[in-house]
Design a protein around this motif. Structure first.
Motif, PDB file in Angstrom:
ATOM      1  N   ILE A  33     -61.961 119.928  39.508  1.00 17.58           N
ATOM      2  CA  ILE A  33     -62.225 119.272  38.219  1.00 17.58           C
ATOM      3  C   ILE A  33     -63.119 120.201  37.415  1.00 17.58           C
ATOM      4  O   ILE A  33     -64.181 120.620  37.886  1.00 17.58           O
ATOM      5  CB  ILE A  33     -62.902 117.907  38.403  1.00 17.58           C
ATOM      6  CG1 ILE A  33     -62.008 116.987  39.242  1.00 17.58           C
ATOM      7  CG2 ILE A  33     -63.203 117.271  37.040  1.00 17.58           C
ATOM      8  CD1 ILE A  33     -62.657 115.662  39.592  1.00 17.58           C
ATOM      9  N   LEU A  34     -62.672 120.544  36.223  1.00 15.54           N
ATOM     10  CA  LEU A  34     -63.422 121.466  35.374  1.00 15.54           C
ATOM     11  C   LEU A  34     -63.671 120.841  34.012  1.00 15.54           C
ATOM     12  O   LEU A  34     -62.925 119.949  33.582  1.00 15.54           O
ATOM     13  CB  LEU A  34     -62.631 122.761  35.145  1.00 15.54           C
ATOM     14  CG  LEU A  34     -62.276 123.634  36.326  1.00 15.54           C
ATOM     15  CD1 LEU A  34     -61.410 124.797  35.843  1.00 15.54           C
ATOM     16  CD2 LEU A  34     -63.538 124.154  36.995  1.00 15.54           C
ATOM     17  N   ARG A  35     -64.671 121.373  33.339  1.00 15.73           N
ATOM     18  CA  ARG A  35     -64.821 121.069  31.921  1.00 15.73           C
ATOM     19  C   ARG A  35     -64.110 122.170  31.156  1.00 15.73           C
ATOM     20  O   ARG A  35     -64.029 123.327  31.607  1.00 15.73           O
ATOM     21  CB  ARG A  35     -66.299 121.038  31.528  1.00 15.73           C
ATOM     22  CG  ARG A  35     -67.038 119.840  32.084  1.00 15.73           C
ATOM     23  CD  ARG A  35     -68.325 119.574  31.300  1.00 15.73           C
ATOM     24  NE  ARG A  35     -68.989 118.392  31.822  1.00 15.73           N
ATOM     25  CZ  ARG A  35     -68.680 117.156  31.443  1.00 15.73           C
ATOM     26  NH1 ARG A  35     -67.712 116.948  30.574  1.00 15.73           N
ATOM     27  NH2 ARG A  35     -69.320 116.127  31.948  1.00 15.73           N
ATOM     28  N   TYR A  49     -54.123 123.382  30.693  1.00 12.57           N
ATOM     29  CA  TYR A  49     -54.016 123.963  32.035  1.00 12.57           C
ATOM     30  C   TYR A  49     -53.958 122.895  33.129  1.00 12.57           C
ATOM     31  O   TYR A  49     -53.697 123.197  34.281  1.00 12.57           O
ATOM     32  CB  TYR A  49     -55.195 124.880  32.326  1.00 12.57           C
ATOM     33  CG  TYR A  49     -55.202 126.199  31.577  1.00 12.57           C
ATOM     34  CD1 TYR A  49     -56.226 127.118  31.764  1.00 12.57           C
ATOM     35  CD2 TYR A  49     -54.196 126.537  30.685  1.00 12.57           C
ATOM     36  CE1 TYR A  49     -56.255 128.330  31.089  1.00 12.57           C
ATOM     37  CE2 TYR A  49     -54.209 127.736  30.005  1.00 12.57           C
ATOM     38  CZ  TYR A  49     -55.249 128.634  30.210  1.00 12.57           C
ATOM     39  OH  TYR A  49     -55.276 129.826  29.541  1.00 12.57           O
ATOM     40  N   SER A  50     -54.215 121.671  32.771  1.00 17.55           N
ATOM     41  CA  SER A  50     -54.190 120.600  33.770  1.00 17.55           C
ATOM     42  C   SER A  50     -52.822 120.510  34.433  1.00 17.55           C
ATOM     43  O   SER A  50     -51.794 120.717  33.790  1.00 17.55           O
ATOM     44  CB  SER A  50     -54.519 119.257  33.109  1.00 17.55           C
ATOM     45  OG  SER A  50     -55.854 119.223  32.680  1.00 17.55           O
ATOM     46  N   GLY A  51     -52.836 120.192  35.704  1.00 18.23           N
ATOM     47  CA  GLY A  51     -51.591 120.061  36.446  1.00 18.23           C
ATOM     48  C   GLY A  51     -51.814 120.456  37.891  1.00 18.23           C
ATOM     49  O   GLY A  51     -52.937 120.723  38.309  1.00 18.23           O
ATOM     50  N   THR A  52     -50.728 120.502  38.632  1.00 21.74           N
ATOM     51  CA  THR A  52     -50.804 120.931  40.022  1.00 21.74           C
ATOM     52  C   THR A  52     -50.227 122.330  40.129  1.00 21.74           C
ATOM     53  O   THR A  52     -49.119 122.586  39.654  1.00 21.74           O
ATOM     54  CB  THR A  52     -50.031 119.963  40.939  1.00 21.74           C
ATOM     55  OG1 THR A  52     -50.600 118.665  40.829  1.00 21.74           O
ATOM     56  CG2 THR A  52     -50.129 120.415  42.397  1.00 21.74           C
ATOM     57  N   TYR A  53     -50.980 123.221  40.741  1.00 17.68           N
ATOM     58  CA  TYR A  53     -50.571 124.612  40.889  1.00 17.68           C
ATOM     59  C   TYR A  53     -50.065 124.842  42.309  1.00 17.68           C
ATOM     60  O   TYR A  53     -50.732 124.479  43.286  1.00 17.68           O
ATOM     61  CB  TYR A  53     -51.744 125.544  40.586  1.00 17.68           C
ATOM     62  CG  TYR A  53     -52.087 125.571  39.116  1.00 17.68           C
ATOM     63  CD1 TYR A  53     -52.802 124.533  38.526  1.00 17.68           C
ATOM     64  CD2 TYR A  53     -51.673 126.620  38.300  1.00 17.68           C
ATOM     65  CE1 TYR A  53     -53.096 124.527  37.167  1.00 17.68           C
ATOM     66  CE2 TYR A  53     -51.969 126.633  36.940  1.00 17.68           C
ATOM     67  CZ  TYR A  53     -52.676 125.584  36.388  1.00 17.68           C
ATOM     68  OH  TYR A  53     -52.957 125.595  35.041  1.00 17.68           O
ATOM     69  N   ARG A  88     -61.480 118.461  31.822  1.00 21.53           N
ATOM     70  CA  ARG A  88     -62.084 117.430  30.981  1.00 21.53           C
ATOM     71  C   ARG A  88     -62.653 118.048  29.711  1.00 21.53           C
ATOM     72  O   ARG A  88     -63.155 119.159  29.754  1.00 21.53           O
ATOM     73  CB  ARG A  88     -63.175 116.710  31.758  1.00 21.53           C
ATOM     74  CG  ARG A  88     -62.627 115.957  32.943  1.00 21.53           C
ATOM     75  CD  ARG A  88     -63.697 115.197  33.676  1.00 21.53           C
ATOM     76  NE  ARG A  88     -63.114 114.389  34.745  1.00 21.53           N
ATOM     77  CZ  ARG A  88     -63.806 113.711  35.635  1.00 21.53           C
ATOM     78  NH1 ARG A  88     -65.127 113.740  35.597  1.00 21.53           N
ATOM     79  NH2 ARG A  88     -63.205 113.008  36.563  1.00 21.53           N
ATOM     80  N   PRO A  89     -62.551 117.298  28.595  1.00 21.65           N
ATOM     81  CA  PRO A  89     -63.072 117.840  27.331  1.00 21.65           C
ATOM     82  C   PRO A  89     -64.585 118.066  27.408  1.00 21.65           C
ATOM     83  O   PRO A  89     -65.290 117.400  28.146  1.00 21.65           O
ATOM     84  CB  PRO A  89     -62.744 116.758  26.299  1.00 21.65           C
ATOM     85  CG  PRO A  89     -61.778 115.849  26.948  1.00 21.65           C
ATOM     86  CD  PRO A  89     -61.929 115.993  28.436  1.00 21.65           C
TER      87      PRO A  89
END
Lengths: 110, 116
Positions: free
Chosen positions: A11-13, A82-86, A109-110
């Motif tokens: 989880i990133l900002r 960029y969200s998704g499953t890699y 996350r924003p």
């Protein structure tokens, strides 16, 4: 035989960086990276061939260390898109198939 | 034009029934695949065809029978459906095989199969 991906989830900002790792117990000919958004098909990002090359795709790049049988995907200054499953996929070169890892879920996350 | 198209997108059926999924690619690729993605998102290869010839069968139960009438089409027929067959089935295509492989996979949109 299935490559191992880590971490399982991140989880990133927005604007932060991430690294996704992929390792195999078998010698590899190439490593593929794909991104799958929820409810959609996997989409190709890049292929790295034997030779230890590094590739880039906008702010997404990857490296392939064939001696260590490892690849890493680098996402810099992450964007919401960029969200998704890699998934990393490995190809041993002896048969025309890609074996995929279990995936890394990336949430921005924003 | 959609590069790899699958039909139907959704199937809901009872255990024991037989169902088929069709796939077509207009990319001129030589190789086509079926992948299964389960509820845990594992993407597992099932079959691969090169120019209508089966080249990979990943120990899939023989209730699953792929057929490739020509190199642009790869269909999947499933007999006697079981609960565990519920998954999303993706068709894909690529150019090249074996040592020449190095091309990307183009996936269809997937067919979600639900067995009740």
């Amino acid at each position: 035989q299935q490559p191992v991906q880590s971490p399982q989830a991140v989880i990133l900002r927005e604007g932060e960086d991430a690294v996704i790792n992929c390792s195999s117990s078998k010698a590899l000919y190439s490593v593929h990276w794909y991104r799958q958004k929820h409810g959609e098909a996997p989409v190709f990002l890049m292929i790295l061939l034997k030779g230890g090359e590094q590739k880039g795709h906008e702010k997404i790049s990857a490296s392939f260390n064939e001696k260590k049988q490892q690849s890493s995907l680098y996402l810099t200054a992450s964007q919401l898109s960029y969200s998704g499953t890699y998934f990393c996929g490995t190809d041993k070169g002896s048969a025309s198939k890609i074996i995929f890892g279990s995936g890394t879920r990336l949430s921005i996350r924003p | 034009d959609t590069a790899v198209s699958q039909t139907p997108k959704y199937l809901v059926t009872q255990m024991g029934n037989d169902k088929s999924i069709k796939c077509e690619q207009n990319l001129g690729h030589d190789t086509m695949y079926w992948y299964k993605q389960d509820s845990k998102k594992f993407l597992k290869i099932m079959f691969s065809y090169n120019n209508k010839e089966l080249i990979i069968n990943e120990t899939v139960p023989n209730r699953f029978s792929p057929k490739s009438p020509d190199k642009a089409h790869l269909n999947l027929h499933i007999n006697s459906l079981e609960l565990g067959d519920s998954a999303v089935y993706f068709c894909a295509s690529s150019q090249g095989t074996g040592r020449t492989f190095g091309g990307e996979l183009f996936f269809g949109e997937g067919s979600r199969l639900t067995v009740l």
